[in-house]
Each structure stands twice: as C-alpha cells, then as structure tokens.
Design an enzyme around this catalytic site. Sequence first.
Site, PDB file in Angstrom:
ATOM      1  N   ASN A   1       0.870  -1.173   0.000  1.00 52.50           N
ATOM      2  CA  ASN A   1       0.000   0.000   0.000  1.00 52.50           C
ATOM      3  C   ASN A   1       0.908   1.225   0.000  1.00 52.50           C
ATOM      4  O   ASN A   1       1.490   1.568   1.024  1.00 52.50           O
ATOM      5  CB  ASN A   1      -0.900  -0.018   1.251  1.00 52.50           C
ATOM      6  CG  ASN A   1      -1.722   1.248   1.380  1.00 52.50           C
ATOM      7  OD1 ASN A   1      -1.828   2.029   0.433  1.00 52.50           O
ATOM      8  ND2 ASN A   1      -2.311   1.451   2.547  1.00 52.50           N
TER       9      ASN A   1
ATOM     10  N   LYS B   1       0.116   4.309  -0.392  1.00 53.63           N
ATOM     11  CA  LYS B   1      -0.501   5.545   0.131  1.00 53.63           C
ATOM     12  C   LYS B   1      -0.197   6.696  -0.843  1.00 53.63           C
ATOM     13  O   LYS B   1      -0.119   6.464  -2.043  1.00 53.63           O
ATOM     14  CB  LYS B   1      -0.011   5.808   1.547  1.00 53.63           C
ATOM     15  CG  LYS B   1      -0.162   4.553   2.419  1.00 53.63           C
ATOM     16  CD  LYS B   1       0.060   4.760   3.870  1.00 53.63           C
ATOM     17  CE  LYS B   1      -0.137   3.416   4.584  1.00 53.63           C
ATOM     18  NZ  LYS B   1      -0.052   3.535   6.037  1.00 53.63           N
TER      19      LYS B   1
ATOM     20  N   GLU C   1      -6.785   5.036   7.566  1.00 57.28           N
ATOM     21  CA  GLU C   1      -6.544   6.456   7.249  1.00 57.28           C
ATOM     22  C   GLU C   1      -7.764   7.068   6.565  1.00 57.28           C
ATOM     23  O   GLU C   1      -8.051   8.256   6.736  1.00 57.28           O
ATOM     24  CB  GLU C   1      -5.279   6.593   6.385  1.00 57.28           C
ATOM     25  CG  GLU C   1      -4.031   6.373   7.232  1.00 57.28           C
ATOM     26  CD  GLU C   1      -2.843   5.776   6.505  1.00 57.28           C
ATOM     27  OE1 GLU C   1      -2.807   5.791   5.263  1.00 57.28           O
ATOM     28  OE2 GLU C   1      -1.940   5.268   7.201  1.00 57.28           O
TER      29      GLU C   1
ATOM     30  N   GLU D   1      -5.493  -4.461  10.636  1.00 55.66           N
ATOM     31  CA  GLU D   1      -4.462  -3.448  10.795  1.00 55.66           C
ATOM     32  C   GLU D   1      -4.718  -2.641  12.066  1.00 55.66           C
ATOM     33  O   GLU D   1      -5.479  -1.666  12.040  1.00 55.66           O
ATOM     34  CB  GLU D   1      -4.478  -2.500   9.592  1.00 55.66           C
ATOM     35  CG  GLU D   1      -4.125  -3.173   8.294  1.00 55.66           C
ATOM     36  CD  GLU D   1      -3.514  -2.176   7.322  1.00 55.66           C
ATOM     37  OE1 GLU D   1      -2.408  -2.444   6.850  1.00 55.66           O
ATOM     38  OE2 GLU D   1      -4.120  -1.134   7.065  1.00 55.66           O
TER      39      GLU D   1
ATOM     40  N   GLY E   1       2.528   2.628  10.606  1.00 53.16           N
ATOM     41  CA  GLY E   1       3.491   3.708  10.415  1.00 53.16           C
ATOM     42  C   GLY E   1       4.211   4.109  11.698  1.00 53.16           C
ATOM     43  O   GLY E   1       4.905   5.121  11.731  1.00 53.16           O
TER      44      GLY E   1
ATOM     45  N   SER F   1       3.345  -1.784  10.316  1.00 50.29           N
ATOM     46  CA  SER F   1       4.794  -1.856  10.531  1.00 50.29           C
ATOM     47  C   SER F   1       5.389  -3.225  10.214  1.00 50.29           C
ATOM     48  O   SER F   1       6.287  -3.701  10.917  1.00 50.29           O
ATOM     49  CB  SER F   1       5.154  -1.419  11.956  1.00 50.29           C
ATOM     50  OG  SER F   1       4.786  -0.060  12.151  1.00 50.29           O
TER      51      SER F   1
END
Length: 246
Positions: free
Chosen positions: A9, A11, A97, A164, A170, A209
């Site tokens: 991903n 982003k 997100e 997740e 992150g 992560s």
Amino acid sequence: MKRYCIAANWKMNKTIPETRDFLRAFLPLVKDIKDRDVVISPPFTALSAAADALKGSGVKLSAQDVFWEEKGAYTGEVSPAMILDAGCSHVIVGHSERRQYFSEDDVIVNRKVKAARKAGLEVIFCVGESLEEREAGRTFDIIKRQVETGLAEVGPENLVVAYEPIWAIGTGRTATVEQAQEVHAFIKKVLGILYGNKAESLRIIYGGSVTTENVDNLMACEDVSGALVGGASLKAESFARIVSFK
Ligand code: PGA
C-alpha cells in the site's frame, strides 16, 4: 496449503516515473515467485502506468480506495468501473486512514465494498482498533462491529480481510505474533458466523509496521495469510524481501 497474499500500500507516494522505476527494479526480483499473490497499490494517477509495466508479470494491481456510485456529479471521486478500466483487479476499502481523516464509517465502507464487488473487483477490506480502544479492552467489540457492518450483505467471494491495528500503522510498533494471532483467530470466528464453511478459505492478512525483519515470524502464525505493507513496500529490495518471506 494456504496461498498467501502480500500487498503493498503505497498511500500518497510515487509519481508515474517513480512507479516505473520501482517496477523495473522489483519485477526481476520476484519473477520466480508463483506460490503467493503479490499486489501493489499505487496512487490513482500511477495505476495505468503500473498496469502497463505489470503486463505478463503475474503481479496484481490494486487501487487504494473507490467510490460507490457508478458515475455522475461526484467531483474528485473514482468509480469501480474506472479502477477496472485502469487495469486493477483489487481495491483496498476501509483503510484506517480513510476512516480517520475522511470520516468513513462502517456504513460508507459497506457501500464501497458492495459497489467494488458488484463491478468484479477483489476487495482488501481493512479493520483495526485504535490504541485507546485496545487499552479500554474493546478490541474484539470494535473488530466485530467493523466486520459485521462493513460486510453486511456481502458474500465471501473475492474478499481478503486485513487486520491493521491503528497503533501499529506507520509507528514502527508491530503487533506481537501473539497479538496478531489472537485477533486473526477472532476475525476467523466472526467470519465463520457470517459465512459458515465458506469462511475457511478466506484470507486474513496482517498490516502495521511489517518489515523485512518481522515478516517471517508474522507469516508463521496459524491464522495469518499474508500482509498489507505500507512504508516497507516503497523500496523494491525491501518489498521483494517481504514477498519472499520464509
Ligand atoms: P505501515 O502501513 O506498514 O507503514 O505501517 C500499513 C498500512 O497502513 O497498510
């Protein structure tokens, strides 16, 4: 034998030239990997270029989001058919997100899942609790609500569920293998109630992560069938190592 799904991903990272450079380096590194699904998710603007570069490689292409309407006056939105047209087979829906910064709730996520599936896309459906929710002992309640509402009236076909935990995204703070396994087993149970026997072949992948260092241990968990990788998927060598986990 489970067939793992390892998805990148990206982003809001990588221009078209950067996408081409990544794939030029990445594809030769993974050309012999046939026993697992490999997916990359560039931003919308780079999807077409990525689709061209991926031809004949076996690596699949995903968008990071989708809108639920087919067409019309929805400035800035992208429909499922447009994503297919750009060469995608997959789409990520319900990423934390999107939930956090764009106020997507479970009902919106459900609309998106349904629209994407109706168009023939395979959906990577994301769920996960915040640190506050975990510390308050609400992890299972949150996950159950996200799964039941997000997948309401959605069958088990063409579906991958991504766990997740928001506190691991992150942050460099990965869930331990015990924490990941515990929630994956719980999601499996909830999916079993929704889908019966058909839930058995559903893949539940872990995100948050994931790195070259921790991937081998995470993938060894009984109910972990892959990974959704953000930061560590941006470099070809690093993502190739993750894809090649042992
Ligand atoms: P991360 O992101 O690997 O950078 O933690 C994962 C994700 O958000 O999908």
